[in-house]
Enzyme design. Structure first.
Site, PDB file in Angstrom:
ATOM      1  N   GLU A 293       0.883  -1.105   0.011  1.00 54.96           N
ATOM      2  CA  GLU A 293       0.026  -0.041  -0.147  1.00 54.96           C
ATOM      3  C   GLU A 293       0.713   1.277  -0.020  1.00 54.96           C
ATOM      4  O   GLU A 293       1.802   1.393   0.755  1.00 54.96           O
ATOM      5  CB  GLU A 293      -0.940   0.062   1.279  1.00 54.96           C
ATOM      6  CG  GLU A 293      -1.959   1.101   1.251  1.00 54.96           C
ATOM      7  CD  GLU A 293      -1.728   2.349   1.899  1.00 54.96           C
ATOM      8  OE1 GLU A 293      -1.471   3.264   1.446  1.00 54.96           O
ATOM      9  OE2 GLU A 293      -1.651   2.251   3.348  1.00 54.96           O
ATOM     10  N   CYS A 327      -2.229   8.142   4.792  1.00 54.13           N
ATOM     11  CA  CYS A 327      -2.301   7.729   3.314  1.00 54.13           C
ATOM     12  C   CYS A 327      -3.636   8.270   2.754  1.00 54.13           C
ATOM     13  O   CYS A 327      -3.735   8.452   1.637  1.00 54.13           O
ATOM     14  CB  CYS A 327      -1.959   6.229   3.212  1.00 54.13           C
ATOM     15  SG  CYS A 327      -0.480   5.662   3.866  1.00 54.13           S
TER      16      CYS A 327
END
Length: 543
Positions: A293, A327
């Protein structure tokens, strides 16, 4: 010895404590903070059954008070990378052979330790080491990490229970083996939960791990290792090392027994790693699993039917909680002109009420960015915006790194939807806004989809259900986690599996069974009870 099919205790999301004045949790974490600040930690690497200290010590300091020394950790070398790999490989057979319910119990016990006696300690370490306020630390290093451990145990049991059908005279079975070799966990600074889950998830399934955390997260990583050891994790299952990234990568990605990487970090680093793995593919016993990720340029798309107050709350929380260092943080917003005045006014009002400072003062909503490098990068974007005649600083824009790396929550209004801050990942408390005419909504949908290489999170604010449905379809590839009338942050394990595609990663959905499948290698076993004694089939018989 008797065996059985075992049911994992049904996981429930760990309740989030509020840390109100006078509450027991508030007093406990304050005491833990005071303890951390009153002593200098001496943090070793954990390799096999050894706690390793070296002559190279690296200083740890709170980002919001960088003159204070929290302690030191012992940095390793290539020798320690090799040693960690050997320890992981040596521990592998016994760990993989351990009945799965015993592996599960270790991590379930770790969850209970985090929920109880270690809660204040892990939260305080995250608050001080990563400059998170008490609430952000609570939802991360306590609740989310606890949830990962408990829900992953349940998912593991459900996967093992999935078995194929069998025809008459045959019994078909599936074995879910760990990968052949060791797994490398390369973890980020911004979430203690992610840093804990990346090594723990594959380990729960029988893999053994070499774990390298971000240097700015070592304080809380060390607490998690303390928890795992108290929970009974055998030596060598997770080996925690502090080694420069290229040094570790040069050894790990050239090793024949490298079986996979569990990664969260920058897109550039992940792409470099992918290239190295590809170049070395002929060296490995098996094709490595690559799970990552990476970045995000997360959007908030507002329709003319949206509620301005709801949008303002979503923007302030989504963009500025944990200083925009998630994020998933809202980084670009597209707001119709009919709502902009009301949204701008409310955002300014909220930000005028926001306090910024150290985590020790619980009234501070905003704390410091992680380090000097981040501070300089983010402030450079702000300086460039101030010089542009195409940009208006709507709120914030100030910063001061003298005591801590403090940057005000900053809202930038741009005239060009392709301006740098609308396109590039900043990873800080900067929100860029483009105001559009409502009649251009369809083209704005395309702009949202095409502006960024990333596809992690995004949201739509609208009251019109037809619009919500249309945007959901049009932006199906623009965000792996899509939110309707909510900020694009705050995924909860077991509720919103997290991950994105495009340049945001492999979308293997942490917090779900999908991620766990990546750390398993299935073997099909077919047993025939009465085998045939002649090769022929009925169709071969003569008329």
């Amino acid at each position: 010895m008797s065996f059985g099919f075992f049911n994992i205790p049904a996981p429930v999301n760990e309740p989030v404590k509020e840390y109100r004045p006078g509450s027991p949790e508030r007093e406990a974490v304050k005491q833990a903070i005071a303890t951390f600040r009153s002593q200098e930690a001496d943090i070793p690497m954990y390799i096999g059954n050894e706690e390793i200290r070296t002559n190279q010590k690296v200083r740890l300091a709170p980002p919001h008070d960088h003159q204070h020394t929290l302690g030191y950790f012992h940095e390793g070398t290539a020798e320690h990378v090799n040693k960690a790999i050997n320890a992981a490989l040596s521990a592998k057979d016994a760990w993989a052979a351990l009945p799965w319910e015993h592996r599960a119990n270790i991590f379930l016990k770790a969850a209970d330790l985090l929920a109880g006696p270690y809660r204040a300690r892990i939260n305080a370490a995250t608050m001080l080491g990563q400059s998170k306020n008490a609430y952000q630390a609570e939802i991360d290093s306590a609740c989310e990490l606890i949830d990962f451990l408990r829900f992953n145990a349940k998912y593991m049991a459900e996967i093992y229970a999935q078995q194929p059908n069998s025809a008459s005279g045959v019994w078909n079975r599936l074995e879910y083996r760990p990968l052949e070799g060791f797994v490398f966990a390369l973890t980020p600074f911004n979430f203690t939960a992610i840093a804990g889950n990346l090594p723990a998830a594959p380990a729960m399934l029988g893999n053994t791990i070499v774990w390298k955390p971000a240097y700015t997260q070592v304080l809380s990583a060390n607490v998690f290792m303390e928890v795992l050891k108290e929970a009974g994790l055998p030596d060598g299952v997770i080996n925690l090392i502090y080694v420069d990234g290229p040094v570790a990568g040069d050894i790990i990605f050239n090793h024949a027994d490298f079986a996979g990487i569990h990664f969260t970090g920058s897109t550039k680093v992940f792409q470099t790693i992918w290239g190295e793995i590809g170049a070395n593919i002929h060296k490995y016993k098996s094709y490595p699993r690559i799970v990552g990720e990476t970045g995000g340029k997360d959007f908030v798309l507002v329709h003319e039917t949206a509620d301005a107050d709801e949008v303002a709350v979503g923007l302030v929380r989504g963009a500025f909680e944990y200083q925009g260092q998630k994020c998933s943080a809202a980084s670009r917003a597209y707001i119709p002109s009919n709502l902009w005045s009301a949204v701008e006014s409310k955002v300014k009002q909220f930000l005028s009420e926001v306090k910024m400072g150290g985590v020790e003062d619980f009234t501070n909503f905003v704390n410091a960015v992680i380090d000097e490098r981040a501070f300089k990068k983010i402030s450079a974007y702000i300086d460039e915006a101030k010089k542009s005649d195409q940009v208006e600083i709507v709120a914030g824009g100030n910063y001061d790194g003298s005591k801590g790396y403090f940057i005000e929550p900053t809202v930038i209004k741009v005239q060009d939807p392709a301006y740098r801050t609308m396109c590039e990942e900043i990873f800080g408390p900067v929100l860029s806004v483009y105001v559009y005419e409502p009649s251009y909504f369809d083209s704005i949908i395309k702009t949202v989809d095409q502006t960024s290489e990333y596809a992690l999170t995004g949201s739509i604010f609208a009251k019109d259900r037809y619009i919500i449905e249309r945007v959901s379809k049009a932006l199906e590839n623009a965000a792996g986690n899509f939110y309707i009338n909510d900020k694009p942050t705050g995924a909860v394990v077991g509720q919103q599996p997290f991950g994105g595609a495009r340049a945001s990663g492999t979308n293997d959905k942490a917090g779900s069974a999908l991620n766990l499948y990546r750390w398993l290698s299935a073997r099909t076993i077919k047993e025939t009870y009465v085998p045939p004694r002649h090769f022929g089939y009925p169709f071969l018989e003569a008329e």
